[in-house]
Design a protein around this motif. Structure first.
Motif, PDB file in Angstrom:
ATOM      1  N   ALA A   6       0.840  -1.199   0.000  1.00  0.00           N
ATOM      2  CA  ALA A   6       0.000   0.000   0.000  1.00  0.00           C
ATOM      3  C   ALA A   6       0.875   1.249   0.000  1.00  0.00           C
ATOM      4  O   ALA A   6       0.521   2.271  -0.596  1.00  0.00           O
ATOM      5  N   GLN A   7       2.034   1.174   0.645  1.00  0.00           N
ATOM      6  CA  GLN A   7       2.954   2.310   0.660  1.00  0.00           C
ATOM      7  C   GLN A   7       3.473   2.615  -0.746  1.00  0.00           C
ATOM      8  O   GLN A   7       3.608   3.782  -1.129  1.00  0.00           O
ATOM      9  N   ALA A   8       3.759   1.576  -1.504  1.00  0.00           N
ATOM     10  CA  ALA A   8       4.235   1.780  -2.876  1.00  0.00           C
ATOM     11  C   ALA A   8       3.158   2.449  -3.718  1.00  0.00           C
ATOM     12  O   ALA A   8       3.429   3.407  -4.457  1.00  0.00           O
ATOM     13  N   VAL A   9       1.920   1.988  -3.586  1.00  0.00           N
ATOM     14  CA  VAL A   9       0.804   2.589  -4.329  1.00  0.00           C
ATOM     15  C   VAL A   9       0.628   4.040  -3.914  1.00  0.00           C
ATOM     16  O   VAL A   9       0.413   4.920  -4.752  1.00  0.00           O
ATOM     17  N   TYR A  18       7.368   5.742  -9.046  1.00  0.00           N
ATOM     18  CA  TYR A  18       6.534   5.197 -10.124  1.00  0.00           C
ATOM     19  C   TYR A  18       6.635   3.683 -10.127  1.00  0.00           C
ATOM     20  O   TYR A  18       7.621   3.114  -9.655  1.00  0.00           O
ATOM     21  N   PRO A  19       5.636   3.034 -10.695  1.00  0.00           N
ATOM     22  CA  PRO A  19       5.686   1.567 -10.759  1.00  0.00           C
ATOM     23  C   PRO A  19       6.862   1.096 -11.610  1.00  0.00           C
ATOM     24  O   PRO A  19       7.319   1.805 -12.510  1.00  0.00           O
ATOM     25  N   ASP A  20       7.313  -0.080 -11.329  1.00  0.00           N
ATOM     26  CA  ASP A  20       8.324  -0.725 -12.164  1.00  0.00           C
ATOM     27  C   ASP A  20       7.752  -0.834 -13.574  1.00  0.00           C
ATOM     28  O   ASP A  20       6.589  -1.203 -13.768  1.00  0.00           O
ATOM     29  N   PHE A  21       8.549  -0.510 -14.543  1.00  0.00           N
ATOM     30  CA  PHE A  21       8.119  -0.509 -15.947  1.00  0.00           C
ATOM     31  C   PHE A  21       7.483  -1.841 -16.342  1.00  0.00           C
ATOM     32  O   PHE A  21       6.524  -1.873 -17.104  1.00  0.00           O
TER      33      PHE A  21
END
Length: 188
Positions: A6-9, A18-21
């Motif tokens: 949830a922290q990454a989001v 940003y999300p990993d490509f």
């Protein structure tokens, strides 16, 4: 569903990371949207915005070419590889060179032309750009390079000989003019 915290989001939403490509196609599939939608990118909207900018700029192309050039350069800051904008900039430089003798952008003209020629799939655009490139090369004193560029134009549509008769000098001009007039057209 993506095995992220949830922290990454939260960081994605705040724009701090940003999300990993490699996750992007999976995210688009999960939300059942295209990659363009995921990135809030609308090709039609971009084309419309660029056309609106150019439509406004065309009002002062002839009277204030420098202003037109600045407007196109500003748009290129947002869309740096847009073929239409790059071609409009090259056309403005060529017009300024032809009508006002402005030689300030000759090297840039050659670089722009090379980029468009290499990347464009638009046959007519590439032909016109080659002619503009030849104009810049001639003003740079690179006659043989200009002639070589013009010789790559398709002979079957007579553009090659029209351009050569207009741009080149001496025997090259005469020979091209003969070919143009021999085809039933009036040479320059």
């Amino acid at each position: 569903a993506m095995s992220v915290t949830a922290q990454a989001v939260s960081k994605w939403e705040m724009g701090t990371s940003y999300p990993d490509f490699t996750l992007l196609p999976a995210l688009a599939a999960y939300f059942e949207v295209s990659m363009d939608t995921l990135f809030d990118y609308d090709v039609h909207e971009v084309k419309t915005k660029i056309e609106e900018i150019l439509q406004e700029a065309r009002l002062y192309f002839f009277e204030d070419t420098a202003r037109y050039i600045e407007t196109v350069k500003e748009a290129l800051q947002t869309w740096p590889d847009n073929e239409t904008l790059l071609t409009c900039l090259l056309d403005a430089y060529e017009y300024d060179l032809r009508e006002r003798g402005n030689r300030a952008h000759l090297e840039e003209m050659v670089m722009l032309a090379d980029k468009i020629i290499q990347e464009s799939r638009d046959f007519v655009r590439v032909c016109n750009v080659k002619d503009d490139k030849a104009a810049a090369l001639l003003k740079l004193g690179r006659y043989d390079e200009a002639k070589a560029v013009l010789e790559t134009l398709p002979a079957d549509v007579e553009l090659r000989y029209d351009s050569m008769a207009f741009r080149l000098t001496g025997k090259d001009r005469r020979d091209a003019a003969i070919l143009v007039s021999g085809s039933g057209r009036t040479g320059t």
